[in-house]
Design a protein around this motif. Structure first.
Motif: not given
Length: 672
Positions: A38-47, A235-241, A280-286
């Motif tokens: 599981l790789i999580t990247i902080d503060t990353i926008r997909p674009d 996945l990212g944990d969230h983006g950045e405005s 959703a991010a919650v879908d990754v665990a199951p």
């Protein structure tokens, strides 16, 4: 003539057929004993990823996307690091796992973590995290065999939340864990923090750097033939405005700029595919448990990523509540996104992904049922925001409230109306710490919103840094008048009174903070320091032990525990505590000096000298080391070195060290 099948038989036939088709479909995505990354990247926008169409090249993440599933419309649950990762690792919405903020709450439901299921099925579990925000003290480490959160916390930092680890160091730490795990099946979580502000050298470049480190990691796995049965979720944990909707960074709003995240899933027989459905991010665990062939016995809000998500996606940001304003909570239902607050919003994401056209009033046939369902979801799980009666009685007994009740504050101000004010606060963070500009910015915010404890505590903290302790105490006393249930106001008041050497008031304030939030290690820490400075070392020692049970990576607490042991003449235990502090924080001068003084008392003076030297190398203005080291050389009959150090101490020692200066003069006079 048609053959008539009895209803019961027909029903049974349908059930058997459905079971067979489901079993066949499920087995297609099951890899028993697969390794899971599981790789999580902080503060990353997909674009900002080239696989999502960006001109910013991210070839290593692209490689994962080219052999796996890329989800075009993935959303996190909270645009804040700790609550978002709690949702990722549990598959639960914040309404169920109970974590809403960074640094103010402790996750204590370790049985909900997917690591519990992995461990129950014979997996080794490891994590390498890259920010103090995810430190083990906040509760996520309990589900892991190895939780590498070892980042040096500099005692000079105003906040430990500034502590982070570079991505190259993160990958190196991960490879060490994998070397230990490689003969077994494993689940490993790797967290990258580099794209988080401040961007150095820039946001896009930070993301490119993380991409390079992911390439390093995948090459390492390939070289050791660990990719054959490897499941990877990125996945990212969230983006950045980045300025969208007036927000500079993240956490304040819940627009797509911070809520939409990249999500990629690759597994042994996966093929390149792009999925446009809402996930959703919650879908990754199951999904990870499904891919590993692990039966999930817990109820989760997440759904398998292999089937279209029919349920709503919940999201929130309650950050504005810390400032006394209204929070933000919402749902995504197909292409509709509801943001519920003072002036609620509804957006059609299919044609308005930047959320410019609020349809809440125009589309009430959509907004009203969504709002009703959201309210129902929140009401089921909502916890009382005010202290319980026992806590209120404690605050009353301490003299902070006259009656054992605190009225619940109505949070009605819409964050949209406060973004300019919030931007001014962020500007104060960028001002020089000792500048008049910073003082004036914070004073203006407090004048504009006198009931806003967030601004008032920030001003008080700044006054304290400037050694204007009376002004700091005045602000904090007013903050407690504003909200007698604010534990942070009591803690800051305890810290301030301690610096004023008003230990009675400091202890009273510390007790109030602990009455409200007894799980906060820093609240126990200030009470321990008050015990030290009032000579109650046995009580201080017990308190520091409690701090370290909650926060074992706290080098300052280890050093202070060493001091308490030393005062109690428990020299071996003191030395052990100092060594632990040095291990955790190699650039921290105080435990070097503490260990050296213990060694001198143990008649190991030669062994003490390198530690004195280290203390001075780390902090040349650490005055008392000159005196301690002079005494050490004096005892070794190295008179000239002792004399030089005595004279240096007498030259630089402050006036308040009158007794120490007198001792130095006396000892200097005894030299030949």
């Amino acid at each position: 003539m048609k053959k008539i099948i009895p209803v019961v038989a027909a029903t049974l036939l349908i059930a058997i057929t459905t079971w067979f088709l489901f079993k066949k479909r499920s087995e297609k995505h099951v890899f028993s004993d697969a390794n899971v990354l599981l790789i999580t990247i902080d503060t990353i926008r997909p674009d900002y990823l080239s696989c999502y169409g960006s001109s910013n090249k991210t070839p290593n993440i692209d490689q994962l996307a080219n052999r796996g599933i890329l989800f075009e419309n993935a959303f996190c649950q909270v645009p804040l690091t700790f609550p978002s990762h709690t949702s990722i690792l549990t598959g639960l919405f914040p309404t169920r796992h109970g974590v809403h903020q960074n640094g103010l709450e402790i996750f204590n439901k370790k049985e909900e973590l997917i690591t519990a299921a992995f461990r129950a099925n014979g997996y080794r579990t490891g994590a390498v995290i890259s920010s103090f925000v995810l430190d083990r003290k906040f509760g996520l480490a309990d589900g892991f065999d190895v939780y590498d959160d070892r980042m040096e916390r500099m005692p000079t930092l105003t906040s430990n939340f500034e502590v982070e680890r570079r991505g190259d160091e993160t990958v190196s730490a991960a490879s060490k864990i994998l070397e230990k795990f490689r003969a077994e099946k494993w689940f490993l979580w790797i967290h990258f923090y580099d794209p988080h502000t401040p961007y150095n050298p820039g946001y896009a470049q930070e993301i490119s750097f993380v991409d390079q480190q992911i390439g390093r990691l995948m090459d390492w796995l390939q070289e050791r033939k660990l990719t054959d049965r490897l499941v990877v979720a990125l996945l990212g944990d969230h983006g950045e405005s980045l300025g969208e909707h007036g927000e500079k960074t993240h956490g304040f709003f819940v627009y797509n700029s911070t809520l939409k995240i990249p999500m990629i899933l690759a597994y042994p027989d996966s093929k390149q595919k792009r999925v446009s459905n809402i996930v959703a991010a919650v879908d990754v665990a199951p999904t990870l448990l499904q891919l590993a062939g692990i039966q999930d016995l817990r109820s989760r809000d997440g759904h398998s990523l292999f089937q279209p998500r029919k349920a709503d996606v919940y999201f929130e940001s309650r950050y504005a509540e810390l400032l006394g304003w209204n929070g933000l909570q919402g749902l995504i239902r197909e292409n509709w996104k509801l943001i519920a607050t003072t002036r609620s919003e509804l957006y059609d994401l299919s044609g308005d992904s930047h959320e410019r056209n609020n349809l809440y009033s125009a589309q009430q046939d959509i907004s009203r049922p969504m709002k009703r369902d959201l309210t129902s979801m929140i009401s089921i799980s909502a916890k009382a925001a005010t202290p319980d009666q026992e806590t209120l009685e404690k605050l009353k007994s301490l003299g902070y409230i006259s009656v054992a009740t605190v009225p619940k504050q109505n949070r009605t101000e819409d964050p949209k109306d406060k973004i300019a004010l919030w931007s001014r606060y962020e500007s104060s963070l960028e001002a020089k710490p000792d500048s008049q500009e910073k003082v004036e910015l914070l004073q203006a915010l407090v004048r504009e919103e006198p009931n806003n404890n967030f601004f008032r505590l920030s001003l008080a903290s700044h006054y304290r840094q400037l050694k204007n302790l009376n002004a700091a105490a005045e602000q904090l006393q007013q903050a407690i008048q504003n909200d007698p249930s604010d534990p942070n106001a009591y803690h800051e008041l305890a810290v301030t009174y301690r610096e004023m050497k008003n230990y009675g008031e400091a202890l009273r304030a510390a007790e109030a903070a602990l009455a409200i939030q007894p799980q906060r290690s820093e609240f126990h820490g200030i009470r321990a320091m008050i015990r030290v400075e009032t000579g109650r070392f046995a009580e201080a020692k017990a308190e520091f032990v409690k701090v370290l049970q909650m926060d074992p990576n706290n080098a300052v607490a280890w050093n202070n525990l060493g001091n308490a042991h030393r005062e109690l003449n428990e020299l071996e235990k003191a030395a052990e505590a100092y060594r632990k502090a040095i291990e955790l924080s190699p650039h921290y001068a105080y435990p070097e000096n503490g260990l050296a003084t213990v060694l001198v008392r143990q008649k190991q003076t030669r062994e003490a000298l390198p530690h004195f030297e280290n203390a001075l190398r780390l902090d040349p203005r650490f005055v008392e080391v000159y005196l301690n080291m002079a005494i050490a050389f004096h005892s070794l009959n190295e008179h000239q070195r002792a004399k030089t150090l005595y004279l240096t101490f007498l030259k630089i020692a402050p006036d308040w060290m009158k007794q120490e200066k007198a001792n130095a003069q006396l000892l200097l006079s005894q030299l030949p």
